[in-house]
Design a protein around this motif. Sequence first.
Motif, PDB file in Angstrom:
ATOM      1  N   PRO A 106      41.096  50.610  37.887  1.00  0.00           N
ATOM      2  CA  PRO A 106      40.988  49.607  36.825  1.00  0.00           C
ATOM      3  C   PRO A 106      41.836  48.382  37.150  1.00  0.00           C
ATOM      4  CG  PRO A 106      42.527  51.324  36.158  1.00  0.00           C
ATOM      5  CD  PRO A 106      41.973  51.733  37.505  1.00  0.00           C
ATOM      6  N   ILE A 107      41.382  47.230  36.706  1.00  0.00           N
ATOM      7  CA  ILE A 107      42.144  45.983  36.824  1.00  0.00           C
ATOM      8  C   ILE A 107      42.746  45.730  35.449  1.00  0.00           C
ATOM      9  CG2 ILE A 107      42.018  43.515  37.314  1.00  0.00           C
ATOM     10  CD1 ILE A 107      39.473  44.162  38.994  1.00  0.00           C
ATOM     11  N   ILE A 108      44.053  45.858  35.342  1.00  0.00           N
ATOM     12  CA  ILE A 108      44.731  45.770  34.045  1.00  0.00           C
ATOM     13  C   ILE A 108      45.734  44.624  34.067  1.00  0.00           C
ATOM     14  CG2 ILE A 108      46.179  46.980  32.370  1.00  0.00           C
ATOM     15  CD1 ILE A 108      45.016  49.599  33.417  1.00  0.00           C
ATOM     16  N   VAL A 109      45.630  43.736  33.094  1.00  0.00           N
ATOM     17  CA  VAL A 109      46.532  42.590  32.972  1.00  0.00           C
ATOM     18  C   VAL A 109      47.234  42.679  31.628  1.00  0.00           C
ATOM     19  CG1 VAL A 109      46.740  40.078  32.943  1.00  0.00           C
ATOM     20  CG2 VAL A 109      45.026  41.167  34.407  1.00  0.00           C
ATOM     21  N   ARG A 110      48.547  42.867  31.685  1.00  0.00           N
ATOM     22  CA  ARG A 110      49.356  42.951  30.448  1.00  0.00           C
ATOM     23  C   ARG A 110      48.738  43.947  29.457  1.00  0.00           C
ATOM     24  NH1 ARG A 110      53.151  38.512  30.003  1.00  0.00           N
ATOM     25  NH2 ARG A 110      52.905  37.151  31.827  1.00  0.00           N
ATOM     26  N   ARG A 112      45.848  45.013  29.185  1.00  0.00           N
ATOM     27  CA  ARG A 112      44.478  44.724  28.776  1.00  0.00           C
ATOM     28  C   ARG A 112      43.535  44.980  29.943  1.00  0.00           C
ATOM     29  NH1 ARG A 112      42.344  38.646  27.758  1.00  0.00           N
ATOM     30  NH2 ARG A 112      40.164  39.104  27.312  1.00  0.00           N
ATOM     31  N   MET A 113      42.483  45.784  29.699  1.00  0.00           N
ATOM     32  CA  MET A 113      41.494  46.065  30.730  1.00  0.00           C
ATOM     33  C   MET A 113      40.709  44.801  31.044  1.00  0.00           C
ATOM     34  SD  MET A 113      40.682  48.803  32.464  1.00  0.00           S
ATOM     35  CE  MET A 113      38.965  48.375  32.677  1.00  0.00           C
ATOM     36  N   ARG A 114      40.676  44.448  32.354  1.00  0.00           N
ATOM     37  CA  ARG A 114      39.962  43.230  32.740  1.00  0.00           C
ATOM     38  C   ARG A 114      38.804  43.494  33.693  1.00  0.00           C
ATOM     39  NH1 ARG A 114      43.127  38.667  31.746  1.00  0.00           N
ATOM     40  NH2 ARG A 114      41.342  37.465  32.503  1.00  0.00           N
ATOM     41  N   GLY A 115      38.763  44.685  34.302  1.00  0.00           N
ATOM     42  CA  GLY A 115      37.660  44.948  35.208  1.00  0.00           C
ATOM     43  C   GLY A 115      37.840  46.243  35.967  1.00  0.00           C
ATOM     44  N   LEU A 116      36.875  46.523  36.862  1.00  0.00           N
ATOM     45  CA  LEU A 116      36.894  47.732  37.677  1.00  0.00           C
ATOM     46  C   LEU A 116      36.538  47.376  39.118  1.00  0.00           C
ATOM     47  CD1 LEU A 116      34.928  50.013  35.194  1.00  0.00           C
ATOM     48  CD2 LEU A 116      37.332  50.328  35.813  1.00  0.00           C
ATOM     49  N   LEU A 117      37.226  48.033  40.054  1.00  0.00           N
ATOM     50  CA  LEU A 117      36.994  47.812  41.479  1.00  0.00           C
ATOM     51  C   LEU A 117      36.708  49.160  42.139  1.00  0.00           C
ATOM     52  CD1 LEU A 117      37.029  45.864  43.929  1.00  0.00           C
ATOM     53  CD2 LEU A 117      39.503  46.266  44.073  1.00  0.00           C
ATOM     54  N   TYR A 118      35.573  49.258  42.848  1.00  0.00           N
ATOM     55  CA  TYR A 118      35.117  50.516  43.448  1.00  0.00           C
ATOM     56  C   TYR A 118      35.146  50.459  44.977  1.00  0.00           C
ATOM     57  CZ  TYR A 118      32.675  51.805  39.034  1.00  0.00           C
ATOM     58  OH  TYR A 118      32.338  52.132  37.746  1.00  0.00           O
ATOM     59  N   CYS A 133      43.910  51.783  48.785  1.00  0.00           N
ATOM     60  CA  CYS A 133      43.326  50.471  49.050  1.00  0.00           C
ATOM     61  C   CYS A 133      42.907  49.784  47.756  1.00  0.00           C
ATOM     62  CB  CYS A 133      42.121  50.614  49.984  1.00  0.00           C
ATOM     63  SG  CYS A 133      41.301  49.069  50.374  1.00  0.00           S
ATOM     64  N   LEU A 134      42.248  50.530  46.873  1.00  0.00           N
ATOM     65  CA  LEU A 134      41.802  49.955  45.606  1.00  0.00           C
ATOM     66  C   LEU A 134      42.966  49.542  44.721  1.00  0.00           C
ATOM     67  CD1 LEU A 134      38.811  52.286  44.677  1.00  0.00           C
ATOM     68  CD2 LEU A 134      38.705  49.942  45.536  1.00  0.00           C
ATOM     69  N   GLU A 135      43.994  50.369  44.670  1.00  0.00           N
ATOM     70  CA  GLU A 135      45.164  50.026  43.859  1.00  0.00           C
ATOM     71  C   GLU A 135      45.788  48.726  44.337  1.00  0.00           C
ATOM     72  OE1 GLU A 135      47.392  53.782  41.924  1.00  0.00           O
ATOM     73  OE2 GLU A 135      47.459  53.748  44.119  1.00  0.00           O
ATOM     74  N   ARG A 136      45.873  48.571  45.649  1.00  0.00           N
ATOM     75  CA  ARG A 136      46.463  47.353  46.207  1.00  0.00           C
ATOM     76  C   ARG A 136      45.628  46.118  45.840  1.00  0.00           C
ATOM     77  NH1 ARG A 136      46.690  49.077  50.814  1.00  0.00           N
ATOM     78  NH2 ARG A 136      44.818  48.170  51.769  1.00  0.00           N
ATOM     79  N   GLN A 137      44.324  46.209  46.048  1.00  0.00           N
ATOM     80  CA  GLN A 137      43.463  45.077  45.749  1.00  0.00           C
ATOM     81  C   GLN A 137      43.374  44.799  44.247  1.00  0.00           C
ATOM     82  OE1 GLN A 137      42.106  42.844  47.706  1.00  0.00           O
ATOM     83  NE2 GLN A 137      42.950  43.818  49.533  1.00  0.00           N
ATOM     84  N   ALA A 138      43.270  45.863  43.442  1.00  0.00           N
ATOM     85  CA  ALA A 138      43.209  45.684  41.991  1.00  0.00           C
ATOM     86  C   ALA A 138      44.498  45.044  41.474  1.00  0.00           C
ATOM     87  CB  ALA A 138      42.961  47.019  41.295  1.00  0.00           C
ATOM     88  N   GLY A 139      45.636  45.437  42.062  1.00  0.00           N
ATOM     89  CA  GLY A 139      46.909  44.838  41.663  1.00  0.00           C
ATOM     90  C   GLY A 139      46.958  43.361  41.988  1.00  0.00           C
ATOM     91  N   VAL A 141      44.339  41.315  42.273  1.00  0.00           N
ATOM     92  CA  VAL A 141      43.427  40.639  41.357  1.00  0.00           C
ATOM     93  C   VAL A 141      44.074  40.485  39.980  1.00  0.00           C
ATOM     94  CG1 VAL A 141      41.235  40.809  40.115  1.00  0.00           C
ATOM     95  CG2 VAL A 141      41.341  41.356  42.553  1.00  0.00           C
ATOM     96  N   ALA A 142      44.716  41.552  39.500  1.00  0.00           N
ATOM     97  CA  ALA A 142      45.377  41.503  38.189  1.00  0.00           C
ATOM     98  C   ALA A 142      46.462  40.428  38.167  1.00  0.00           C
ATOM     99  CB  ALA A 142      45.969  42.867  37.848  1.00  0.00           C
ATOM    100  N   HIS A 143      47.231  40.337  39.235  1.00  0.00           N
ATOM    101  CA  HIS A 143      48.290  39.322  39.305  1.00  0.00           C
ATOM    102  C   HIS A 143      47.699  37.915  39.243  1.00  0.00           C
ATOM    103  CE1 HIS A 143      51.969  37.270  40.453  1.00  0.00           C
ATOM    104  NE2 HIS A 143      51.299  36.660  41.411  1.00  0.00           N
ATOM    105  N   GLU A 144      46.624  37.685  39.998  1.00  0.00           N
ATOM    106  CA  GLU A 144      46.000  36.358  40.010  1.00  0.00           C
ATOM    107  C   GLU A 144      45.389  36.019  38.651  1.00  0.00           C
ATOM    108  OE1 GLU A 144      44.618  32.651  41.064  1.00  0.00           O
ATOM    109  OE2 GLU A 144      46.124  33.933  42.023  1.00  0.00           O
ATOM    110  N   LEU A 145      44.760  36.994  38.005  1.00  0.00           N
ATOM    111  CA  LEU A 145      44.209  36.750  36.670  1.00  0.00           C
ATOM    112  C   LEU A 145      45.315  36.421  35.679  1.00  0.00           C
ATOM    113  CD1 LEU A 145      41.499  39.561  36.380  1.00  0.00           C
ATOM    114  CD2 LEU A 145      41.097  37.106  36.659  1.00  0.00           C
ATOM    115  N   ASP A 146      46.436  37.105  35.795  1.00  0.00           N
ATOM    116  CA  ASP A 146      47.568  36.843  34.910  1.00  0.00           C
ATOM    117  C   ASP A 146      48.087  35.417  35.097  1.00  0.00           C
ATOM    118  OD1 ASP A 146      49.527  37.403  32.974  1.00  0.00           O
ATOM    119  OD2 ASP A 146      50.953  38.063  34.495  1.00  0.00           O
ATOM    120  N   VAL A 147      48.210  34.998  36.363  1.00  0.00           N
ATOM    121  CA  VAL A 147      48.665  33.631  36.647  1.00  0.00           C
ATOM    122  C   VAL A 147      47.691  32.620  36.042  1.00  0.00           C
ATOM    123  CG1 VAL A 147      49.005  31.926  38.480  1.00  0.00           C
ATOM    124  CG2 VAL A 147      49.947  34.232  38.728  1.00  0.00           C
TER     125      VAL A 147
END
Length: 253
Positions: A106-110, A112-118, A133-139, A141-147
Motif C-alpha cells: 500500500p502507498i500510505i501518506v500520513r 491515508r491510503m493513496r494507492g497500491l503498487l504490485y 522492492c515494493l516497500e522501497r518504491q511505495a515509500g 512514492v508516498a514521500h513524493e506525494l506528501d511533498v
Amino acid sequence: MSVDLMRPSDVALIRQASREVRRSIRGAVSFAGLCDQGQVRVTAVAGAATRKLSSIVLMPSRGLGGRSWEVRRPLVVDDYATADEITHDFDEQILSEGIVTLAVAPIIVRRRMRGLLYAGTRSPAGGRELVRCLERQAGQVAHELDVRDQVDLRLRMLLAAEAIRTVPARVDGGRVGSDESAARASEPATELTPRQVEVLALVELGLRNSEIAAHLGLSLPTVKSYLRAAMARLHASTRQAAVIEARRLGLMS
C-alpha cells in the motif's frame, strides 16, 4: 492558474515506480493505481503481455490488493492461482499474464491510503524480495506525494490570504453593496456574513474543511456551521454550488 494545474502528474509518478520495480526484478510484471473516491483503478502497467491489468478496479477486501488495503501492510502469495486467503475477483486479469507469485504494497501518506503498487512473476519467486522492492518504491512514492500535498497546501494558503484581503471591499455588514443591489434589482435580497464569505472563498480555492479551520483559527464544527448557513441562504445543496451562487450574486470578489 489553478493549484491543481500546477501539480505534477501523480499518475506519471506511479508509472515511473512501476518501471523501477520491473527494472529491479527481472521479468516482473508491475502495476499500480491511486485511490479515487473509495477505489483504486490500475493506471500504470509495466511488463505486461496483455492490456487486461488496466481493467482492474479495486475496493477494500477484494483480491490481494484489497486485502492489503484493509490491513495496511504489504502482502504476498506464492501461488496466486491456489491462494485461499484472498478473493479471486481478478483471476482473469492476473492469470492471463501467467503470474504465479504476486505481491502488493500500500502507498500510505500520513495514515491515508493513496494507492497500491504490485509486482508479479511468471515463475515461483522469493516473496520477500518482491515485498522489499515494493516497500522501497511505495515509500518513495508516498514521500513524493506528501511533498506535493504540502506544496499544494502552502500555495492554497497564500491564495487564500490574498482572497480574504478583498472580502471587506465587497461585503457591507453581510449585504450586497448598494450599487450591486441596484444592478440586481430583480434578484431577491441575499445576506452573507463576512465570515461566511471568507469560508466560501477558501472552498473555492480547494481547501478542505479542516484546512479552512486551521487557516482561520476556527474549530472544524464552526467552519461546518458557517458552510451550512451559507448554503441555506443561497439555496445550494453543495459547497461548490454555494460558491457559484455567491459569485453570481456578486457576494464574492
